[in-house]
Design a protein around this motif. Structure first.
Motif, PDB file in Angstrom:
ATOM      1  N   ILE A  73      -4.605  -4.861  -4.651  1.00 40.26           N
ATOM      2  CA  ILE A  73      -5.483  -5.075  -5.809  1.00 40.26           C
ATOM      3  C   ILE A  73      -5.065  -4.125  -6.938  1.00 40.26           C
ATOM      4  N   THR A  74      -5.343  -4.524  -8.176  1.00 42.84           N
ATOM      5  CA  THR A  74      -4.933  -3.721  -9.334  1.00 42.84           C
ATOM      6  C   THR A  74      -5.891  -2.550  -9.553  1.00 42.84           C
ATOM      7  N   LEU A  75      -5.322  -1.362  -9.642  1.00 39.68           N
ATOM      8  CA  LEU A  75      -6.117  -0.184  -9.974  1.00 39.68           C
ATOM      9  C   LEU A  75      -5.878   0.218 -11.425  1.00 39.68           C
ATOM     10  N   ASN A  76      -4.615   0.136 -11.863  1.00 42.18           N
ATOM     11  CA  ASN A  76      -4.256   0.488 -13.234  1.00 42.18           C
ATOM     12  C   ASN A  76      -3.280  -0.567 -13.750  1.00 42.18           C
ATOM     13  N   PRO A  77      -3.705  -1.389 -14.723  1.00 41.03           N
ATOM     14  CA  PRO A  77      -2.858  -2.502 -15.191  1.00 41.03           C
ATOM     15  C   PRO A  77      -1.483  -2.056 -15.683  1.00 41.03           C
ATOM     16  N   ASP A  78      -1.364  -0.799 -16.141  1.00 39.01           N
ATOM     17  CA  ASP A  78      -0.087  -0.321 -16.681  1.00 39.01           C
ATOM     18  C   ASP A  78       0.600   0.663 -15.735  1.00 39.01           C
ATOM     19  N   GLY A  79       0.184   0.661 -14.475  1.00 37.97           N
ATOM     20  CA  GLY A  79       0.682   1.666 -13.540  1.00 37.97           C
ATOM     21  C   GLY A  79       2.057   1.352 -12.975  1.00 37.97           C
ATOM     22  N   HIS A  80       2.433   2.122 -11.976  1.00 38.22           N
ATOM     23  CA  HIS A  80       3.730   2.051 -11.332  1.00 38.22           C
ATOM     24  C   HIS A  80       3.953   0.668 -10.723  1.00 38.22           C
ATOM     25  N   ARG A  81       5.198   0.171 -10.831  1.00 38.85           N
ATOM     26  CA  ARG A  81       5.509  -1.163 -10.298  1.00 38.85           C
ATOM     27  C   ARG A  81       5.429  -1.169  -8.773  1.00 38.85           C
ATOM     28  N   CYS A  82       4.927  -2.290  -8.244  1.00 39.52           N
ATOM     29  CA  CYS A  82       4.705  -2.450  -6.802  1.00 39.52           C
ATOM     30  C   CYS A  82       5.674  -3.507  -6.267  1.00 39.52           C
ATOM     31  N   ASN A  83       6.090  -3.366  -5.006  1.00 37.74           N
ATOM     32  CA  ASN A  83       6.978  -4.365  -4.387  1.00 37.74           C
ATOM     33  C   ASN A  83       6.398  -5.772  -4.437  1.00 37.74           C
ATOM     34  N   SER A  84       5.077  -5.868  -4.501  1.00 37.04           N
ATOM     35  CA  SER A  84       4.417  -7.184  -4.503  1.00 37.04           C
ATOM     36  C   SER A  84       4.637  -7.922  -5.816  1.00 37.04           C
ATOM     37  N   GLY A  85       5.101  -7.191  -6.842  1.00 36.16           N
ATOM     38  CA  GLY A  85       5.192  -7.781  -8.179  1.00 36.16           C
ATOM     39  C   GLY A  85       4.045  -7.335  -9.062  1.00 36.16           C
ATOM     40  N   ASN A  86       3.000  -6.769  -8.429  1.00 35.56           N
ATOM     41  CA  ASN A  86       1.884  -6.222  -9.205  1.00 35.56           C
ATOM     42  C   ASN A  86       2.323  -4.902  -9.838  1.00 35.56           C
ATOM     43  N   GLN A  87       1.519  -4.417 -10.741  1.00 44.28           N
ATOM     44  CA  GLN A  87       1.731  -3.102 -11.337  1.00 44.28           C
ATOM     45  C   GLN A  87       0.485  -2.286 -11.111  1.00 44.28           C
ATOM     46  N   GLY A  88       0.648  -1.010 -10.763  1.00 47.25           N
ATOM     47  CA  GLY A  88      -0.510  -0.140 -10.621  1.00 47.25           C
ATOM     48  C   GLY A  88      -1.465  -0.581  -9.540  1.00 47.25           C
ATOM     49  N   SER A  89      -0.929  -1.152  -8.439  1.00 49.84           N
ATOM     50  CA  SER A  89      -1.795  -1.543  -7.321  1.00 49.84           C
ATOM     51  C   SER A  89      -2.343  -0.286  -6.645  1.00 49.84           C
ATOM     52  N   GLU A 102      -2.034   0.552  -3.708  1.00 51.37           N
ATOM     53  CA  GLU A 102      -0.959   1.092  -2.865  1.00 51.37           C
ATOM     54  C   GLU A 102      -0.099   2.108  -3.616  1.00 51.37           C
ATOM     55  N   GLN A 103       0.066   1.909  -4.922  1.00 49.47           N
ATOM     56  CA  GLN A 103       0.908   2.811  -5.720  1.00 49.47           C
ATOM     57  C   GLN A 103       0.227   4.149  -6.023  1.00 49.47           C
ATOM     58  N   TYR A 104      -1.016   4.276  -5.574  1.00 47.45           N
ATOM     59  CA  TYR A 104      -1.751   5.533  -5.738  1.00 47.45           C
ATOM     60  C   TYR A 104      -2.120   6.150  -4.396  1.00 47.45           C
ATOM     61  N   ALA A 105      -2.268   5.312  -3.374  1.00 42.13           N
ATOM     62  CA  ALA A 105      -2.883   5.797  -2.133  1.00 42.13           C
ATOM     63  C   ALA A 105      -1.959   5.831  -0.918  1.00 42.13           C
ATOM     64  N   SER A 106      -0.758   5.242  -1.009  1.00 41.77           N
ATOM     65  CA  SER A 106       0.146   5.231   0.143  1.00 41.77           C
ATOM     66  C   SER A 106       0.866   6.577   0.289  1.00 41.77           C
ATOM     67  N   ALA A 107       1.474   6.791   1.450  1.00 37.97           N
ATOM     68  CA  ALA A 107       2.234   8.030   1.676  1.00 37.97           C
ATOM     69  C   ALA A 107       3.399   8.175   0.690  1.00 37.97           C
ATOM     70  N   PRO A 108       4.202   7.104   0.430  1.00 38.85           N
ATOM     71  CA  PRO A 108       5.257   7.239  -0.581  1.00 38.85           C
ATOM     72  C   PRO A 108       4.711   7.580  -1.973  1.00 38.85           C
ATOM     73  N   ALA A 109       3.532   7.035  -2.315  1.00 43.72           N
ATOM     74  CA  ALA A 109       2.924   7.339  -3.619  1.00 43.72           C
ATOM     75  C   ALA A 109       2.531   8.814  -3.688  1.00 43.72           C
ATOM     76  N   ILE A 110       2.019   9.347  -2.587  1.00 43.43           N
ATOM     77  CA  ILE A 110       1.658  10.774  -2.544  1.00 43.43           C
ATOM     78  C   ILE A 110       2.909  11.633  -2.725  1.00 43.43           C
ATOM     79  N   ARG A 111       3.993  11.242  -2.047  1.00 44.18           N
ATOM     80  CA  ARG A 111       5.261  11.973  -2.199  1.00 44.18           C
ATOM     81  C   ARG A 111       5.738  11.925  -3.645  1.00 44.18           C
ATOM     82  N   ARG A 112       5.654  10.722  -4.240  1.00 39.32           N
ATOM     83  CA  ARG A 112       6.114  10.553  -5.621  1.00 39.32           C
ATOM     84  C   ARG A 112       5.287  11.417  -6.575  1.00 39.32           C
ATOM     85  N   ARG A 113       3.995  11.510  -6.308  1.00 41.70           N
ATOM     86  CA  ARG A 113       3.094  12.221  -7.218  1.00 41.70           C
ATOM     87  C   ARG A 113       3.161  13.738  -7.061  1.00 41.70           C
TER      88      ARG A 113
END
Length: 303
Positions: free
Chosen positions: A170-186, A188-199
Motif C-alpha cells: 500500500i502507498t505510504l508516500n506518493p513520492d517515496g522510494h521506488r518499490c519492486n512492485s512498481g509502486n512508489q513509497g510503499s 515496504e520501502q519504510y518498514a522492511s529490513a532493507p529499508a531500515i538498512r538504507r535509512r
C-alpha cells in the motif's frame, strides 16, 4: 515418536513451509498438537522436481506409517485462487505456474492445498498464536519484505483471484522510494529490513541492541519507524476494522521500541469508532507460523 499414546491416528495432517533455504514440515492433530517436525535444506537449484522429491523424502521421515490425511503447503509467492498452482515462487528457480498440489497428490494420493507463505503465517497465528481469541485479525510480517495476511470472520481472505493481502505494498508516500512492485513509497520501502538498512546504514538487530542500551539515536529511529508503521496500518484499520493486529517477522524483535509511537499514530489518525478495542500484539509462533498455518490449511480439506 514410537509411543503415540492415545492420539487418534485417524486425524492427522502435514503442514509444509517451503522456503528458499529450508523446507519445514510438521505432522499435526486437529487441536494443533505437533507430533513431529523436521527441517530440511531446500535443494539447490530448487527446481520443481527437486523440491517435490525433497518433500516426499521428508514426509516419509515424519510420517512413515502414513497416518496423515491431507497436506497444506505455504509457498513464497503468489498462488492461484484454487490453491493448486504456485504462480511464482521467490528464491526458487524456474517456478512459474507450477501445479504443485497436483504433483504432490499424484505421488501421495492425499488431498493437497497451497497458499502464500504470509497467508499461512497469518492462519497459524490465528489458529495457535497471538490471534487465537479473535475472528478478525491482520498479520503484518516485517522482514526482507513487508507481507501480511487478513483473517475475516475466521477465514483467510485472499480476494477473487487469490492475490489479496499484499499489505506491504500500500502507498505510504506518493513520492517515496521506488518499490519492486512498481509502486512508489510503499509501506515496504519504510518498514522492511532493507529499508531500515538504507535509512540508517545499520542492521535492524544492531538498532535493537543500541536501543536496549539506551542509545538516543536508535530510540529516536524506532519512534520514527513506529510512526511510519502506524500511518500505514491506519489505512488498513479503516478498511478492515480488525479486532487485533499481530506483528511478526525479524524486525519485530524491536517491537517494544516501536509499539508506543505506532499506537500513538494509530490513535491520532483513526477514529475511535474504527479502532474500538483494537489490540496490537507481537506474533507468537516465530518461524513456525508458516508450517502451523499450512497444517490449518490442510484441515480445511477434511470433513
Amino acid at each position: 515418536m514410537s509411543n503415540m499414546g492415545n492420539v487418534d491416528i485417524e486425524s492427522q495432517v502435514i503442514g509444509i513451509d517451503l522456503g528458499g533455504t529450508a523446507i519445514k514440515l510438521g505432522r499435526f492433530t486437529a487441536d494443533g498438537t505437533c507430533l513431529q517436525s523436521l527441517s530440511v535444506a531446500t535443494p539447490q537449484p530448487a527446481t520443481p522436481s527437486a523440491v517435490v522429491e525433497a518433500i516426499l523424502d521428508a514426509i516419509s521421515l515424519i510420517d512413515p506409517q502414513g497416518y496423515s490425511k491431507a497436506i497444506g503447503v505455504g509457498t513464497p509467492g503468489a498462488v492461484d485462487v484454487t490453491g493448486r498452482i504456485a504462480v511464482v515462487a521467490i528464491n526458487l528457480s524456474n517456478w512459474h505456474n507450477v501445479p504443485l498440489a497436483d504433483l504432490l497428490e499424484a505421488k501421495l494420493n492425499l488431498p493437497t492445498l497451497l497458499a502464500n507463505d504470509a497467508n499461512c503465517a497469518g492462519l497459524g497465528e490465528y489458529w495457535l498464536g497471538a490471534g487465537k481469541q479473535f475472528q478478525n485479525l491482520i498479520l503484518i510480517t516485517l522482514g526482507t519484505g513487508v507481507g501480511g495476511a487478513i483473517i475475516l470472520d475466521g477465514k483467510l481472505f485472499t480476494g477473487h483471484r487469490g492475490a489479496a493481502g499484499e499489505l506491504g505494498l500500500i502507498t505510504l508516500n506518493p513520492d517515496g522510494h521506488r518499490c519492486n512492485s512498481g509502486n512508489q513509497g510503499s509501506l515496504e520501502q519504510y518498514a522492511s529490513a532493507p529499508a531500515i538498512r538504507r535509512r540508517t546504514g545499520l542492521e535492524p538487530s544492531q538498532l535493537g541492541e543500541l536501543a536496549s542500551s539506551g542509545d538516543e539515536k536508535a530510540l529516536t529511529f524506532w519512534q520514527e519507524y513506529g510512526k511510519d508503521l502506524g500511518a500505514g496500518v491506519a489505512s488498513l484499520i479503516y478498511i478492515l476494522t480488525p479486532e487485533a493486529i499481530a506483528i511478526g517477522g525479524g524486525v519485530c524483535a524491536s517491537f517494544e521500541f516501536f509499539l508506543p509511537s505506532m499506537q500513538a499514530e494509530i490513535e491520532r489518525r483513526v477514529l475511535p469508532s474504527s479502532r474500538a478495542g483494537l489490540q496490537i500484539l507481537r506474533a507468537q509462533l516465530g518461524n513456525k507460523a508458516g508450517m502451523v498455518g499450512a497444517a490449518k490449511l490442510a484441515w480445511s480439506l477434511l470433513p
